[in-house]
Design a protein around this motif. Structure first.
Motif, PDB file in Angstrom:
ATOM      1  N   SER A 185       9.252  -2.301  59.615  1.00 31.63           N
ATOM      2  CA  SER A 185       9.664  -0.624  58.875  1.00 31.63           C
ATOM      3  C   SER A 185      10.016  -0.304  60.351  1.00 31.63           C
ATOM      4  CB  SER A 185       8.325  -0.275  59.142  1.00 31.63           C
ATOM      5  OG  SER A 185       8.226   1.111  59.444  1.00 31.63           O
ATOM      6  N   PHE A 230      14.592   1.277  50.609  1.00 34.90           N
ATOM      7  CA  PHE A 230      13.081   1.473  50.353  1.00 34.90           C
ATOM      8  C   PHE A 230      12.375   2.775  51.046  1.00 34.90           C
ATOM      9  CE2 PHE A 230      14.342  -3.003  50.239  1.00 34.90           C
ATOM     10  CZ  PHE A 230      13.477  -3.411  49.557  1.00 34.90           C
ATOM     11  N   GLN A 231      11.566   2.870  51.306  1.00 34.90           N
ATOM     12  CA  GLN A 231      11.027   3.817  50.831  1.00 34.90           C
ATOM     13  C   GLN A 231      10.946   3.995  52.437  1.00 34.90           C
ATOM     14  OE1 GLN A 231       6.727   3.676  50.560  1.00 34.90           O
ATOM     15  NE2 GLN A 231       6.040   4.925  52.757  1.00 34.90           N
ATOM     16  N   THR A 232      11.458   6.279  52.666  1.00 39.27           N
ATOM     17  CA  THR A 232      11.536   6.260  54.169  1.00 39.27           C
ATOM     18  C   THR A 232      10.153   6.598  54.634  1.00 39.27           C
ATOM     19  OG1 THR A 232      13.315   7.761  53.237  1.00 39.27           O
ATOM     20  CG2 THR A 232      12.738   8.647  54.793  1.00 39.27           C
ATOM     21  N   ARG A 233      10.965   6.587  56.349  1.00 38.38           N
ATOM     22  CA  ARG A 233       9.723   6.717  57.426  1.00 38.38           C
ATOM     23  C   ARG A 233       9.678   7.964  58.424  1.00 38.38           C
ATOM     24  NH1 ARG A 233       4.017   4.027  57.617  1.00 38.38           N
ATOM     25  NH2 ARG A 233       3.943   3.089  59.408  1.00 38.38           N
ATOM     26  N   LYS A 279      12.670   8.765  47.706  1.00 41.36           N
ATOM     27  CA  LYS A 279      13.533   8.623  48.864  1.00 41.36           C
ATOM     28  C   LYS A 279      15.281  10.121  48.277  1.00 41.36           C
ATOM     29  CE  LYS A 279      14.346   4.719  46.578  1.00 41.36           C
ATOM     30  NZ  LYS A 279      14.855   3.684  46.151  1.00 41.36           N
ATOM     31  N   SER A 337      13.484   3.532  58.025  1.00 44.13           N
ATOM     32  CA  SER A 337      12.600   2.770  56.181  1.00 44.13           C
ATOM     33  C   SER A 337      11.656   1.359  56.676  1.00 44.13           C
ATOM     34  CB  SER A 337      13.669   2.458  55.327  1.00 44.13           C
ATOM     35  OG  SER A 337      14.164   1.591  55.280  1.00 44.13           O
ATOM     36  N   SER A 379      18.207   9.025  49.968  1.00 47.05           N
ATOM     37  CA  SER A 379      18.257   8.474  51.198  1.00 47.05           C
ATOM     38  C   SER A 379      19.378   7.021  50.570  1.00 47.05           C
ATOM     39  CB  SER A 379      16.944   7.729  51.726  1.00 47.05           C
ATOM     40  OG  SER A 379      17.184   7.004  52.519  1.00 47.05           O
ATOM     41  N   GLU A 402      12.426  -1.082  55.358  1.00 50.86           N
ATOM     42  CA  GLU A 402      12.717  -2.228  55.606  1.00 50.86           C
ATOM     43  C   GLU A 402      13.840  -2.351  56.183  1.00 50.86           C
ATOM     44  OE1 GLU A 402      16.081  -5.227  53.087  1.00 50.86           O
ATOM     45  OE2 GLU A 402      16.083  -2.465  53.668  1.00 50.86           O
ATOM     46  N   LEU A 426      18.878   4.347  51.556  1.00 52.94           N
ATOM     47  CA  LEU A 426      18.248   3.193  52.108  1.00 52.94           C
ATOM     48  C   LEU A 426      17.452   3.205  51.171  1.00 52.94           C
ATOM     49  CD1 LEU A 426      16.462   3.915  55.857  1.00 52.94           C
ATOM     50  CD2 LEU A 426      19.270   3.211  55.185  1.00 52.94           C
TER      51      LEU A 426
END
Length: 345
Positions: free
Chosen positions: A252, A202-205, A179, A220, A198, A222, A200
């Protein structure tokens, strides 16, 4: 942060692009100078169509196809500013250059390799001020390439694996694992001028720069998007909002695509596309679910055509991947009224 709401649009038939490929679609890009559309695909293919539009009616003609070596998945693509060349990266760890006006020796030839990483290449971009190609890899490297040389003209160590990057004018934003977000001035030699976590949890998309280069949007896994401003003086304008959620299910955010007007679209693994106005914090339009995840999306340079891919995005792992499932590319004719900024009542 809650956006103003709008009702779902009435379902309408978008145009189906022919010969979309045999596996997951990883990226869609329009030429900046014409209505050539290019996709990259997990089947190893890079495909190009010439899209004609008249009175809202569209027709896409397949023009050419190239492949990465050994049918290795192609994970990313970008155009040169003059629209003549496509650059791609993929699981073969290679950065490749495809000159669209050049006749390939066979219909599925492998484009020229101009660079390499030690791991798959997840994102590519073009730096107009220096005519360099930038690639971000899972080897935690940002490499810079001159298409005339096989060795990188520069390299930057990233804190983690590159998940996405975007270049707009003299600004480049890179999103990594763990992140992290790094912002670079690329007007000359690339210079990092801001690094931040980030917003956010949760994991960046995905990440996408504002057209006016003052900030970026980040999505993200989430169902959440962060609107971020680059300069510290404007950081108080930054905010995040929830999206791509249905009841208790969270999906996502796979793609964020900015329109030339500065409004933008998000596309998610819930199969939903939504148009937003960040400046007035308004939801402009929501479309009914396509029934399949949307893996990537892009507006053309005029902003009147919006391409998106209905394709499995691996958000539920390999057990949900259905061999032989159709992968589709669609184009939505975008009317000005559905994407223009809308002030709050």
């Amino acid at each position: 942060m809650a956006f103003g709401t709008s009702s779902l649009s009435q379902p309408q038939k978008d145009y189906d692009v022919p010969q979309a490929g045999n596996d997951g679609i990883s990226s869609l890009n329009w030429s900046p100078t014409s209505n050539l559309l290019v996709s990259s695909n997990w089947d190893g293919g890079i495909r190009c169509w010439d899209v004609q539009e008249q009175g809202g009616q569209m027709n896409a003609t397949p023009k050419a196809q190239a492949n990465h070596e050994n049918a290795s998945p192609v994970l990313c693509s970008t155009f040169s500013p003059d629209g003549s060349t496509v650059f791609t990266g993929g699981a073969d760890k290679a950065v490749r250059m495809w000159s669209l006006g050049q006749q390939l020796s066979t219909p599925n030839s492998v484009p020229q390799q101009i660079g390499a990483h030690n791991s798959p290449v997840k994102a590519v971009g073009f730096l107009q001020s220096t005519n360099l190609i930038v690639s971000g890899g899972w080897d935690k490297k940002l490499n810079f390439w001159d298409a005339r040389s096989p060795n990188p003209v520069g390299s930057i160590d990233l804190p983690e694996r590159c998940y996405d990057l975007d270049v707009r004018g003299n600004v480049m934003v890179v999103a990594t694992a763990d992140k992290q977000v790094l912002i670079y001035d690329v007007s000359g030699q690339p210079r990092e001028y801001n690094r931040r976590p980030s917003p956010l949890k949760f994991q960046t998309r995905c990440v996408s720069c504002f057209p006016n280069q003052t900030g970026f949007a980040i999505g993200s896994i989430e169902g959440r998007v962060g609107i971020q401003y680059n300069d510290k003086a404007n950081e108080n304008k930054s905010f995040a909002f929830k999206c791509h959620r249905q009841d208790t299910d969270v999906y996502s955010v796979n793609a964020i695509a900015f329109h030339p007007l500065g409004t933008f679209a998000t596309a998610g693994s819930d199969g939903v596309i939504t148009f937003w106005d960040k400046d007035n914090k308004q939801k402009l339009k929501s479309f009914p679910s396509t029934g399949k995840p949307i893996s990537c999306a892009s507006f053309n340079s005029q902003g009147n055509m919006f391409a998106y891919a209905k394709s499995y995005d691996w958000s539920k792992g390999s057990s949900f991947a259905a061999p032989g499932q159709a992968n589709e590319i669609c184009i939505h004719y975008t009317m000005h009224d559905e994407i223009k900024p809308k002030k709050k009542n």
